[in-house]
Design an enzyme around this catalytic site. Structure first.
Site, short mmCIF file in Angstrom:
data_model
loop_
_atom_site.label_atom_id
_atom_site.label_comp_id
_atom_site.label_asym_id
_atom_site.label_seq_id
_atom_site.Cartn_x
_atom_site.Cartn_y
_atom_site.Cartn_z
CB SER A 142 -3.49 12.36 2.59
OG SER A 142 -4.56 12.30 3.51
CE1 TYR A 155 -0.81 7.89 4.93
CE2 TYR A 155 -2.57 9.20 5.92
CZ TYR A 155 -1.99 8.61 4.81
OH TYR A 155 -2.59 8.75 3.58
N1 NAP Z 1 -8.00 5.51 1.24
C1 NAP Z 1 -7.94 6.69 1.79
O1 NAP Z 1 -8.84 7.11 2.55
C2 NAP Z 1 -6.77 7.61 1.48
C3 NAP Z 1 -6.87 8.95 1.89
C4 NAP Z 1 -5.82 9.81 1.63
C5 NAP Z 1 -4.70 9.37 0.95
N2 NAP Z 1 -4.62 8.05 0.56
C6 NAP Z 1 -3.40 7.63 -0.14
O2 NAP Z 1 -3.75 6.97 -1.33
C7 NAP Z 1 -2.69 6.08 -1.70
C8 NAP Z 1 -3.27 4.73 -2.07
O3 NAP Z 1 -3.86 4.16 -0.93
P1 NAP Z 1 -5.20 3.30 -0.99
O4 NAP Z 1 -6.24 4.05 -0.24
O5 NAP Z 1 -5.49 2.88 -2.36
O6 NAP Z 1 -4.80 2.07 -0.06
P2 NAP Z 1 -4.63 0.51 -0.41
O7 NAP Z 1 -5.88 -0.04 -0.96
O8 NAP Z 1 -4.07 -0.09 0.84
O9 NAP Z 1 -3.52 0.50 -1.55
C9 NAP Z 1 -2.19 0.84 -1.27
C10 NAP Z 1 -1.32 0.38 -2.41
O10 NAP Z 1 0.03 0.78 -2.15
C11 NAP Z 1 0.85 -0.36 -2.33
N3 NAP Z 1 2.11 -0.33 -1.61
C12 NAP Z 1 2.34 -0.22 -0.28
N4 NAP Z 1 3.66 -0.28 -0.03
C13 NAP Z 1 4.28 -0.44 -1.23
C14 NAP Z 1 5.62 -0.55 -1.64
N5 NAP Z 1 6.64 -0.56 -0.77
N6 NAP Z 1 5.90 -0.67 -2.97
C15 NAP Z 1 4.90 -0.69 -3.87
N7 NAP Z 1 3.60 -0.61 -3.56
C16 NAP Z 1 3.30 -0.48 -2.24
C17 NAP Z 1 -0.02 -1.52 -1.87
O11 NAP Z 1 0.53 -2.75 -2.30
P3 NAP Z 1 0.53 -4.06 -1.36
O12 NAP Z 1 -0.84 -4.65 -1.53
O13 NAP Z 1 1.64 -4.87 -1.90
O14 NAP Z 1 0.77 -3.57 0.05
C18 NAP Z 1 -1.31 -1.15 -2.56
O15 NAP Z 1 -1.28 -1.49 -3.92
C19 NAP Z 1 -1.72 6.05 -0.52
O16 NAP Z 1 -0.61 6.87 -0.79
C20 NAP Z 1 -2.55 6.63 0.61
O17 NAP Z 1 -1.74 7.25 1.58
C21 NAP Z 1 -5.63 7.17 0.80
#
Ligand code: NAP
Length: 302
Positions: A142, A155
């Site tokens: 991130s 986080y």
């Molecule tokens: N969105 C943003 O603004 C942003 C910014 C910077 C970085 N990120 C990073 O991008 C990545 C993806 O996030 P996202 O934005 O796509 O959020 P999201 O829509 O909440 O997706 C998160 C994904 O991670 C999965 N997950 C969580 N815990 C898990 C576990 N123990 N084992 C396997 N899967 C698990 C979730 O599955 P479940 O549905 O089962 O929980 C979901 O599929 C993360 O690492 C996040 O930190 C996001």
């Protein structure tokens, strides 16, 4: 490596992971999409099948050793013991909370997934890459792995850990033909935001309660400036495709602005802007900054 690769994506049941799995498959890669929610994996498989994409799905909870072991065995079977060409460590989440008040259990939960889970999955799939002297690990970090936002201390610290571990892995794995790449998303429209604010109630009565509610409100307003997950899927696809990947990809590119700002501003000014943004001034917190000994004595009988 041939141009079509075997790529496993963690956390592919939603957001960036789901979009990346589909985008990579559309680019001709054999994608192994993994996650915890089986019904979401089934939907993803159906969507991929409708487009004749090569997507296999596997259950994988990155915090469970048993689940990781089973996924490694399943990948060996699917790939005739070749293993993965690319591992995309995407699974992760963040929960807002005052850094001083957040519970150990909540801190551990975020570290278990974002740091220990990522490392456990990496260790599990690395041996075949190292033996073949070819492979790539793409870690979704991130911009919050390079700067800290108010109430996101826990986080952000998990993503700082991901940055540092990835740097070390990059040095240590290069001689074995394994590249390590960091993806640094800015604000992306996914379930991330709703998960981040899911625990706010808990801090309602704390001294930070009113400020946190305002931050929640602000982050909802900022959502209209969020980018779509395809922006990150494209960055991941580039990290998978290019012969010599960069160590880091920031996406969207406009996010560089905030990193540059942090680099050029004196810490005192940066801190001031963070306190303003987090409603952390004495006025916003309604804090009397005087020590009790400096307060006027209460009138007798009052
Ligand atoms: N969105 C943003 O603004 C942003 C910014 C910077 C970085 N990120 C990073 O991008 C990545 C993806 O996030 P996202 O934005 O796509 O959020 P999201 O829509 O909440 O997706 C998160 C994904 O991670 C999965 N997950 C969580 N815990 C898990 C576990 N123990 N084992 C396997 N899967 C698990 C979730 O599955 P479940 O549905 O089962 O929980 C979901 O599929 C993360 O690492 C996040 O930190 C996001």
């Amino acid at each position: 490596m041939s141009s079509s690769k075997i790529v496993l994506v963690t956390g592919a049941t939603a957001g960036i992971g789901r979009m990346s799995a589909l985008h990579l498959a559309r680019q001709g890669h054999h994608v192994i999409a993994t996650g915890r929610k089986l019904e979401e994996l089934t939907k993803l498989a159906a969507e991929a099948a409708a487009e004749h994409l090569r997507v296999d799905t596997l259950p994988l909870d990155v915090t469970s050793d048993d689940s990781i072991r089973a996924a490694v065995a399943a990948v060996d079977k699917l790939t005739a013991n070749h293993g993965l060409d690319v591992l995309v460590n995407n699974a992760g989440f963040g929960v807002l909370g005052p850094t001083s008040d957040i519970t150990d259990a909540e801190m551990r939960r975020q570290y278990e997934t974002n740091v220990f889970g990522l490392m456990a999955v990496t260790r599990a799939f690395l041996p075949r890459m190292r033996d073949r002297r070819a492979g790539r690990i793409v870690n979704v970090s991130s911009v919050g792995g390079r700067m800290t936002l108010p109430f996101f201390g826990v986080y952000n610290s998990t993503k700082y850990a991901v940055e540092s571990l990835s740097d070390a892995l990059r040095y240590e794995l290069r001689a074995f033909g394994v590249d390590v790449v960091l993806i640094e998303p800015g604000v992306i429209r996914t379930n991330f935001e709703s998960t981040a604010v899911s625990n706010l109630e808990q801090f309602k009565g704390s001294v930070y309660g009113p400020s946190m509610l305002k931050v929640d409100d602000l982050s909802k307003k900022l959502d209209r400036f969020a980018s779509e997950p395809i922006v990150i899927a494209r960055a991941i696809a580039k990290a998978v495709r290019v012969r010599r990947p960069a160590a880091r990809y920031v996406a969207p590119r406009s996010t560089y602005f905030i990193l540059v700002l942090q680099a050029v501003l004196p810490t005192s000014m940066w801190d001031w802007s963070m306190r303003k943004m987090g409603f952390l001034t004495p006025h916003a917190l309604q804090v009397d900054t005087r020590a009790p000994s400096q307060l006027p004595a209460a009138a007798p009988g009052s």
